[in-house]
Enzyme design. Structure first.
Site, PDB file in Angstrom:
ATOM      1  N   HIS A  38       0.818  -1.215   0.000  1.00 48.10           N
ATOM      2  CA  HIS A  38       0.000   0.000   0.000  1.00 48.10           C
ATOM      3  C   HIS A  38       0.851   1.264   0.000  1.00 48.10           C
ATOM      4  O   HIS A  38       0.442   2.297  -0.549  1.00 48.10           O
ATOM      5  CB  HIS A  38      -0.984  -0.038   1.175  1.00 48.10           C
ATOM      6  CG  HIS A  38      -2.013  -1.130   1.035  1.00 48.10           C
ATOM      7  ND1 HIS A  38      -2.629  -1.739   2.089  1.00 48.10           N
ATOM      8  CD2 HIS A  38      -2.516  -1.741  -0.087  1.00 48.10           C
ATOM      9  CE1 HIS A  38      -3.475  -2.667   1.637  1.00 48.10           C
ATOM     10  NE2 HIS A  38      -3.412  -2.689   0.327  1.00 48.10           N
TER      11      HIS A  38
ATOM     12  N   SER B 257      -6.709  -1.994  -0.818  1.00 43.15           N
ATOM     13  CA  SER B 257      -6.319  -1.235  -2.011  1.00 43.15           C
ATOM     14  C   SER B 257      -7.480  -0.411  -2.586  1.00 43.15           C
ATOM     15  O   SER B 257      -7.261   0.734  -3.008  1.00 43.15           O
ATOM     16  CB  SER B 257      -5.709  -2.167  -3.063  1.00 43.15           C
ATOM     17  OG  SER B 257      -6.496  -3.319  -3.270  1.00 43.15           O
TER      18      SER B 257
ATOM     19  N   GLU C 205     -13.732  -8.609  -7.936  1.00 44.16           N
ATOM     20  CA  GLU C 205     -13.687  -9.488  -6.759  1.00 44.16           C
ATOM     21  C   GLU C 205     -14.635 -10.653  -7.013  1.00 44.16           C
ATOM     22  O   GLU C 205     -15.830 -10.459  -7.208  1.00 44.16           O
ATOM     23  CB  GLU C 205     -14.069  -8.701  -5.494  1.00 44.16           C
ATOM     24  CG  GLU C 205     -14.211  -9.528  -4.235  1.00 44.16           C
ATOM     25  CD  GLU C 205     -13.005 -10.407  -3.897  1.00 44.16           C
ATOM     26  OE1 GLU C 205     -11.881  -9.891  -3.842  1.00 44.16           O
ATOM     27  OE2 GLU C 205     -13.199 -11.630  -3.721  1.00 44.16           O
TER      28      GLU C 205
ATOM     29  N   ASP D 204     -13.552 -12.545 -13.045  1.00 47.83           N
ATOM     30  CA  ASP D 204     -12.235 -13.132 -12.777  1.00 47.83           C
ATOM     31  C   ASP D 204     -11.165 -12.073 -13.106  1.00 47.83           C
ATOM     32  O   ASP D 204     -11.127 -11.544 -14.222  1.00 47.83           O
ATOM     33  CB  ASP D 204     -12.074 -14.361 -13.679  1.00 47.83           C
ATOM     34  CG  ASP D 204     -10.769 -15.074 -13.414  1.00 47.83           C
ATOM     35  OD1 ASP D 204     -10.806 -16.300 -13.267  1.00 47.83           O
ATOM     36  OD2 ASP D 204      -9.714 -14.417 -13.370  1.00 47.83           O
TER      37      ASP D 204
ATOM     38  N   ASP E  63      -3.134  -8.665  -7.295  1.00 48.29           N
ATOM     39  CA  ASP E  63      -2.813  -9.043  -5.912  1.00 48.29           C
ATOM     40  C   ASP E  63      -3.619 -10.286  -5.516  1.00 48.29           C
ATOM     41  O   ASP E  63      -4.498 -10.218  -4.655  1.00 48.29           O
ATOM     42  CB  ASP E  63      -3.154  -7.835  -5.012  1.00 48.29           C
ATOM     43  CG  ASP E  63      -2.834  -8.082  -3.550  1.00 48.29           C
ATOM     44  OD1 ASP E  63      -2.010  -8.965  -3.253  1.00 48.29           O
ATOM     45  OD2 ASP E  63      -3.410  -7.369  -2.703  1.00 48.29           O
TER      46      ASP E  63
HETATM   47  C1  LIG Z   1      -4.970 -10.585  -1.317  1.00 46.50           C
HETATM   48  S1  LIG Z   1      -6.680 -10.282  -1.463  1.00 46.50           S
HETATM   49  C2  LIG Z   1      -6.747  -8.689  -2.136  1.00 46.50           C
HETATM   50  C3  LIG Z   1      -6.303  -7.574  -1.239  1.00 46.50           C
HETATM   51  C4  LIG Z   1      -6.429  -6.196  -1.823  1.00 46.50           C
HETATM   52  N1  LIG Z   1      -5.822  -6.102  -3.147  1.00 46.50           N
HETATM   53  C5  LIG Z   1      -5.812  -5.157  -0.919  1.00 46.50           C
HETATM   54  O1  LIG Z   1      -4.636  -4.771  -1.123  1.00 46.50           O
HETATM   55  O2  LIG Z   1      -6.494  -4.695  -0.005  1.00 46.50           O
HETATM   56  C6  LIG Z   1      -7.140 -11.284  -2.835  1.00 46.50           C
HETATM   57  C7  LIG Z   1      -8.636 -11.252  -3.169  1.00 46.50           C
HETATM   58  O3  LIG Z   1      -8.814 -11.851  -4.467  1.00 46.50           O
HETATM   59  C8  LIG Z   1     -10.049 -12.538  -4.505  1.00 46.50           C
HETATM   60  N2  LIG Z   1      -9.941 -13.479  -5.641  1.00 46.50           N
HETATM   61  C9  LIG Z   1      -9.416 -14.731  -5.669  1.00 46.50           C
HETATM   62  N3  LIG Z   1      -9.361 -15.200  -6.930  1.00 46.50           N
HETATM   63  C10 LIG Z   1      -9.863 -14.218  -7.734  1.00 46.50           C
HETATM   64  C11 LIG Z   1     -10.014 -14.072  -9.137  1.00 46.50           C
HETATM   65  N4  LIG Z   1      -9.649 -15.056  -9.978  1.00 46.50           N
HETATM   66  N5  LIG Z   1     -10.527 -12.911  -9.609  1.00 46.50           N
HETATM   67  C12 LIG Z   1     -10.882 -11.909  -8.769  1.00 46.50           C
HETATM   68  N6  LIG Z   1     -10.764 -11.978  -7.428  1.00 46.50           N
HETATM   69  C13 LIG Z   1     -10.240 -13.109  -6.913  1.00 46.50           C
HETATM   70  C14 LIG Z   1     -10.156 -13.149  -3.138  1.00 46.50           C
HETATM   71  O4  LIG Z   1     -11.513 -13.436  -2.840  1.00 46.50           O
HETATM   72  C15 LIG Z   1      -9.538 -12.059  -2.259  1.00 46.50           C
HETATM   73  O5  LIG Z   1     -10.538 -11.222  -1.743  1.00 46.50           O
END
Ligand SMILES: C[S@@+](CC[C@H](N)C(=O)[O-])C[C@H]1O[C@@H](n2cnc3c(N)ncnc32)[C@H](O)[C@@H]1O
Length: 286
Positions: free
Chosen positions: A18, A101, A119, A148, A169
């Protein structure tokens, strides 16, 4: 999909990611022309550090709490100000809220900038819509998609504005995530070669990380920066001992800024006070 970011919000890896995100947005905001942020794995957007999930792990204590409690030297303090001010602003209600984020991007972008947040998890997405979509600053410029994130790299790039940041991420809970990162980076660069592409990765399994760095370097994309922070000297395949970012087309000031920031906060984030930051080019300007 069992991963819930609420258990990890505000931990050392989040702080590193971040802090870098905030510097990139500060740079993009220097020009009046609009830009777009594509956050392919957005999470729930905003986290309560006094909530049950965050309290169960206590990970924020060695992360954002340690940084907020410290007196940071200048110029690191000045470089971190946009990020830390956004965190502090959320605490004015008296609750220890922490921006994921999406909330950080919402706070640091302008009315002319667009946010596209993917998400896949239904409950996390519902929270994201409620916490971010309902914010008056989001009106007309934030879209939450049940898409996705890997597909979004093809579907939504290049952005109409032709300026912006892509943040990738993923949760790294399934095998093959490093390979998806490399393929995703290649696809994103093919469509948006001038964009700032930022990918987060965990440092647990050093062989996997080595292979990933090599695979990214092999893509031969010009201007690829590698930023890594070790926050534990004891390594195991199950525990996060550090985290990294690959940043393609970083703002020209970013490498030096991140060196300054990470050298100042690495000792705060490390379990034994011996945190170490590495900032260097995987491939230089081409
Ligand atoms: C590490 S977290 C994200 C944290 C966020 N970027 C932050 O910095 O606050 C990963 C997220 O990706 C979601 N996720 C998993 N596979 C995914 C996909 N193929 N496409 C979109 N979201 C996905 C999960 O449900 C989870 O909420």
């Amino acid at each position: 999909m069992n991963y819930r970011h609420a258990f990890h919000a505000g931990n050392p890896a989040d702080v590193m990611k971040h802090a870098a995100l905030a510097r990139v947005l500060a740079y993009l905001g220097r020009k009046d022309t609009p830009y777009r942020v594509l956050d392919t794995h957005a999470g729930a957007g905003l986290y309560d550090l006094d909530g049950a999930s965050a309290q169960r792990t206590g990970e924020a204590e060695a992360g954002i709490e340690a940084v907020l409690a410290a007196t940071l030297p200048d110029p690191a303090a000045a470089l971190l100000a946009p990020y830390l001010d956004a965190v502090r602003a959320l605490r004015s209600s008296g609750r220890r809220l922490y921006p994921g984020s999406p909330a950080l991007a919402l706070a640091l972008t302008r009315p002319q900038d667009q946010l596209l947040l993917c998400e896949l998890h239904k409950d996390e997405r519902a929270k994201l819509e409620k916490r971010i979509g309902a914010d008056p600053r989001a009106k007309g410029r934030v879209k939450v998609l049940a898409q996705d994130g890997w597909q979004a790299l093809s579907a939504h790039l290049p952005p109409r504005e032709r300026r912006g940041l892509v943040l990738v991420d993923p949760p790294f809970e399934e095998p093959g995530e490093f390979q998806r990162m490399v393929a995703g980076l290649e696809a994103a660069h093919r469509r948006f070669a001038t964009g700032i592409l930022m990918l987060w990765y965990p440092i647990k399994d050093l062989r996997a990380v080595d292979a990933f760095r090599r695979d990214v370097a092999r893509l031969g994309l010009p201007k690829t920066l590698k930023v890594e922070l070790d926050f534990a000297t004891v390594r195991s395949l199950d525990t996060l001992s550090g985290s990294g970012l690959i940043i393609v087309n970083p703002p020209f000031t970013l490498a030096d800024e991140l060196k300054t920031i990470l050298n100042a906060i690495a000792p705060l984030l490390a379990r034994d006070g011996k945190g170490r930051a590495r900032v260097g080019w995987l491939t230089a300007a081409g």
